[in-house]
Motif scaffolding. Structure first.
Motif, short mmCIF file in Angstrom:
data_model
loop_
_atom_site.label_atom_id
_atom_site.label_comp_id
_atom_site.label_asym_id
_atom_site.label_seq_id
_atom_site.Cartn_x
_atom_site.Cartn_y
_atom_site.Cartn_z
N ASN A 1 1.05 -12.93 -80.14
CA ASN A 1 1.48 -13.65 -79.47
C ASN A 1 1.91 -13.29 -77.88
OD1 ASN A 1 1.52 -16.18 -80.88
ND2 ASN A 1 3.11 -15.20 -82.25
N VAL A 2 1.58 -13.87 -76.91
CA VAL A 2 2.12 -13.59 -75.51
C VAL A 2 2.45 -14.70 -74.85
CG1 VAL A 2 1.05 -12.47 -73.21
CG2 VAL A 2 0.29 -11.63 -75.42
N ARG A 3 3.61 -14.46 -74.17
CA ARG A 3 4.32 -15.53 -73.30
C ARG A 3 4.49 -15.13 -71.95
NH1 ARG A 3 9.87 -19.13 -73.51
NH2 ARG A 3 9.12 -20.92 -72.52
N VAL A 4 4.19 -15.83 -70.97
CA VAL A 4 4.32 -15.65 -69.58
C VAL A 4 5.17 -16.47 -69.06
CG1 VAL A 4 3.41 -14.92 -67.53
CG2 VAL A 4 2.34 -14.31 -69.46
N ARG A 5 6.26 -16.42 -68.41
CA ARG A 5 6.96 -17.31 -67.78
C ARG A 5 7.07 -16.74 -66.34
NH1 ARG A 5 12.69 -17.77 -70.85
NH2 ARG A 5 12.76 -15.49 -70.58
N TYR A 6 6.71 -17.83 -65.31
CA TYR A 6 6.58 -17.61 -63.90
C TYR A 6 7.38 -18.96 -63.39
CZ TYR A 6 4.42 -15.03 -60.38
OH TYR A 6 4.02 -14.16 -59.40
N GLY B 1 -6.77 -15.39 -76.98
CA GLY B 1 -7.14 -14.24 -76.48
C GLY B 1 -8.35 -13.69 -76.99
N ARG B 2 -9.17 -12.86 -76.63
CA ARG B 2 -10.34 -12.59 -77.39
C ARG B 2 -10.35 -12.23 -78.76
NH1 ARG B 2 -11.00 -7.09 -73.75
NH2 ARG B 2 -9.31 -5.93 -74.63
N SER B 3 -9.12 -11.89 -79.30
CA SER B 3 -8.98 -11.51 -80.96
C SER B 3 -8.06 -12.48 -81.54
CB SER B 3 -8.40 -9.99 -81.01
OG SER B 3 -9.36 -8.90 -80.48
N GLY B 4 -8.27 -13.60 -80.87
CA GLY B 4 -7.17 -14.71 -81.55
C GLY B 4 -5.85 -14.85 -81.19
N GLU B 5 -5.54 -13.85 -80.44
CA GLU B 5 -3.93 -13.85 -79.84
C GLU B 5 -3.64 -15.32 -79.16
OE1 GLU B 5 -5.68 -9.60 -79.09
OE2 GLU B 5 -6.40 -11.77 -78.54
N ARG B 6 -2.39 -15.85 -79.66
CA ARG B 6 -2.04 -16.99 -79.01
C ARG B 6 -1.08 -16.61 -77.63
NH1 ARG B 6 -0.99 -17.48 -84.31
NH2 ARG B 6 1.37 -17.24 -83.81
N VAL B 7 -1.73 -17.29 -76.65
CA VAL B 7 -0.96 -17.02 -75.36
C VAL B 7 -0.41 -18.08 -74.77
CG1 VAL B 7 -1.41 -16.06 -72.92
CG2 VAL B 7 -2.75 -15.17 -74.56
N GLN B 8 0.92 -18.35 -74.18
CA GLN B 8 1.36 -19.28 -73.60
C GLN B 8 1.97 -19.11 -72.14
OE1 GLN B 8 4.56 -21.13 -76.06
NE2 GLN B 8 5.99 -21.08 -74.26
N GLU C 1 4.61 -10.49 -78.67
CA GLU C 1 4.97 -10.33 -80.13
C GLU C 1 3.86 -9.81 -80.94
OE1 GLU C 1 6.35 -13.10 -83.93
OE2 GLU C 1 5.80 -14.01 -82.03
N PHE C 2 4.08 -8.88 -81.86
CA PHE C 2 3.25 -8.04 -82.66
C PHE C 2 3.21 -8.55 -84.04
CE2 PHE C 2 4.53 -5.45 -79.21
CZ PHE C 2 3.30 -4.73 -78.75
N LEU D 1 7.93 -6.63 -77.55
CA LEU D 1 8.16 -6.07 -76.30
C LEU D 1 8.32 -6.95 -74.99
CD1 LEU D 1 5.85 -2.98 -76.73
CD2 LEU D 1 8.14 -2.88 -76.91
N THR D 2 9.02 -6.67 -74.16
CA THR D 2 9.26 -7.39 -72.95
C THR D 2 9.13 -6.77 -71.65
OG1 THR D 2 11.81 -7.48 -73.09
CG2 THR D 2 10.47 -9.27 -74.32
N ALA D 3 9.14 -7.55 -70.52
CA ALA D 3 8.97 -7.00 -69.13
C ALA D 3 9.59 -8.18 -68.43
CB ALA D 3 7.95 -6.15 -68.68
N ASN D 4 10.27 -7.74 -67.40
CA ASN D 4 10.96 -8.50 -66.53
C ASN D 4 10.42 -8.02 -65.14
OD1 ASN D 4 12.31 -10.09 -64.54
ND2 ASN D 4 14.27 -9.76 -65.14
N MET D 5 9.58 -8.65 -64.46
CA MET D 5 8.88 -8.26 -63.19
C MET D 5 9.91 -7.94 -62.07
SD MET D 5 5.74 -8.50 -64.31
CE MET D 5 6.58 -8.27 -65.81
#
Length: 463
Positions: free
Chosen positions: A142-147, A214-221, A239-240, A246-250
């Motif tokens: 899983n990947v979540r991006v908040r902007y 994603g290309r390998s089935g990853e869920r992206v929000q 998320e793994f 793992l997170t990062a704040n820009m």
């Protein structure tokens, strides 16, 4: 390397500073229709132009950075490429994917570099996250991006950001490319699955939720908000499969407003120069344009809007209670997803756990709640939710007409079969119907958290 800038708006100053600090680049020319902006360079030994055609004809630039309003990108970039000039263009490269494909082909034909200025991909916190992701053995799931931001604080007084014809949209077009590119760095190219937009003002969406794969089935929000109430929030959570995150704040480490941009635009320029010197270009210029275009297309065709209720709540009064269940009722879900109800009409309310996704489906497992009188006229739509106080009774799936013309069977879907006795319902109690799917974003430590005031049906209703 002699570099020009076409468009001296709010973003251009970041490129100017990056060029002045660069060891192997010089600002050769600037172009804008505003004489006051051009006059700022009168003492800088920089050629000034009011027309990009004149800038091209002067032959002073090896490369040009385009920071114009979005509706001008395709035409100006094409003229530059046809003149054999390398181009870095602010995102989005174009509003129409066909134009992006055309520009990519023109760059290849001319043997020049074409780059889209995705500045967040050079953010030091994101780069650190990429290193940590690559060092993790477990697959990403899983990947979540908040902007999130308040766009009024970011325009620098430029009105075209809020002009749909010039910008092409709102947060999806403006913030979407950066947010999508951040996710792309983690999972590669993505497929868009769903888009919801909302808080639309004069045709421009201030709120959007995108779901991708994603290309390998990853869920992206990807969550975007142009009306964020608390400064800025721009982060990413990965998320793994082993359950770790793992997170990062820009914006971590950058206390001043927009101060993170300085090193990011230096990164854009460094990357642009390296690509020109090496004669290679490894960045897909088209896919993000296509995703943005598709997201706008899908979002505008949905019947509902986030943060924008389209109708008032409707109250009904319980006329008769029902307490029984059945496993072989044989109701048939109507092909119509909505129903108009007059004031004073009485209809039967039932709950099912059967699949209700397909019109015409047979509904066998039924829990009976009772008959309700509509004290107000209503327009019921699939997804609306029925409430007894703060207890959710279910989500409106449609209706069965087997008792017509006497009454409709209003079918609610729920995870459990419930009847009137499960929540102490009484005659004359009020059951309220709320518009469904009014989702809001949540500032939460849980990257997958959502607040949904009209959904979240739980076992609480079985008490």
């Amino acid at each position: 390397m002699r570099i020009g800038i076409i468009g001296l708006g709010v973003i251009a100053k970041e490129f100017v500073a990056a060029i002045y600090s660069h060891g192997s680049a010089e600002l050769a020319a600037v172009c804008d229709l505003d004489d006051a902006k051009l006059d700022a360079f009168v003492d800088a030994e920089v050629a000034r132009f009011r027309s990009h055609h004149d800038l091209i004809a002067a032959g002073l630039c090896d490369a040009v950075i385009v920071t114009l309003p979005n509706d001008l990108h395709a035409t100006v970039v094409r003229d530059l490429l046809d003149a054999g000039i390398h181009v870095s263009c602010e995102k989005p490269l174009t509003l129409d994917p066909k134009d992006a494909i055309d520009l990519a082909a023109a760059a290849t034909q001319a043997g020049v570099v074409l780059r889209t200025a995705f500045h967040r991909r050079f953010n030091r916190n994101l780069l650190d996250l990429l290193d940590r992701v690559n060092a993790t053995d477990s697959p990403v799931i899983n990947v979540r991006v908040r902007y999130f931001e308040d766009i009024r604080e970011h325009t620098g007084g430029e009105t075209w950001y809020l002009d749909r014809d010039r910008c092409g949209g709102g947060c999806i077009v403006d913030n979407g490319p950066n947010a999508l590119d951040m996710a792309r760095l983690i999972v590669g190219e993505m497929r868009l699955d769903e888009t919801e937009i909302g808080d639309v003002r004069h045709g421009i969406e201030f709120l959007a939720h995108l779901q991708l794969t994603g290309r390998s089935g990853e869920r992206v929000q990807v969550d975007l908000d142009w009306a964020w109430h608390d400064g800025e929030l721009k982060d990413i959570d990965v998320e793994f499969a082993n359950g770790t995150h793992l997170t990062a704040n820009m914006l971590d480490g950058f206390s001043e407003f927009k101060s993170s941009l300085q090193h990011e635009y230096v990164g854009i320029l460094d990357d642009f120069v390296v690509m020109i010197e090496s004669g290679t270009d490894d960045l897909d210029q088209v896919s993000i344009v296509q995703l943005v275009h598709d997201a706008m297309h899908i979002g505008r065709r949905r019947h509902t809007r986030l943060r924008m209720p389209s109708k008032l709540d409707v109250n009904t009064s319980v006329v008769r209670l029902l307490f029984h269940e059945t496993d072989a009722r044989g109701m048939r879900l109507s092909h119509h997803g909505s129903a108009c109800v007059r004031r004073g009409e009485i209809h039967e309310l039932v709950v099912t756990t059967d699949a209700t996704d397909s019109a015409g489906s047979i509904i066998d497992r039924i829990g009976y709640i009772g008959f309700i009188e509509f004290t107000e006229p209503a327009m019921l739509t699939r997804g609306d939710t029925f409430w007894y106080g703060n207890i959710p009774l279910g989500e409106f799936a449609g209706y069965d007409e087997s008792h017509m013309p006497n009454h409709l069977n209003l079918i609610l879907r729920h995870s459990h079969l419930i009847t009137a006795e499960d929540f102490d319902l009484r005659p004359r109690d009020v059951i309220t119907i709320k518009e469904g799917r009014q989702r809001e974003f949540v500032d939460s430590d849980d990257p997958g958290a959502w607040s949904n005031q009209h959904q979240g049906l739980t076992a609480e209703a079985t008490r």
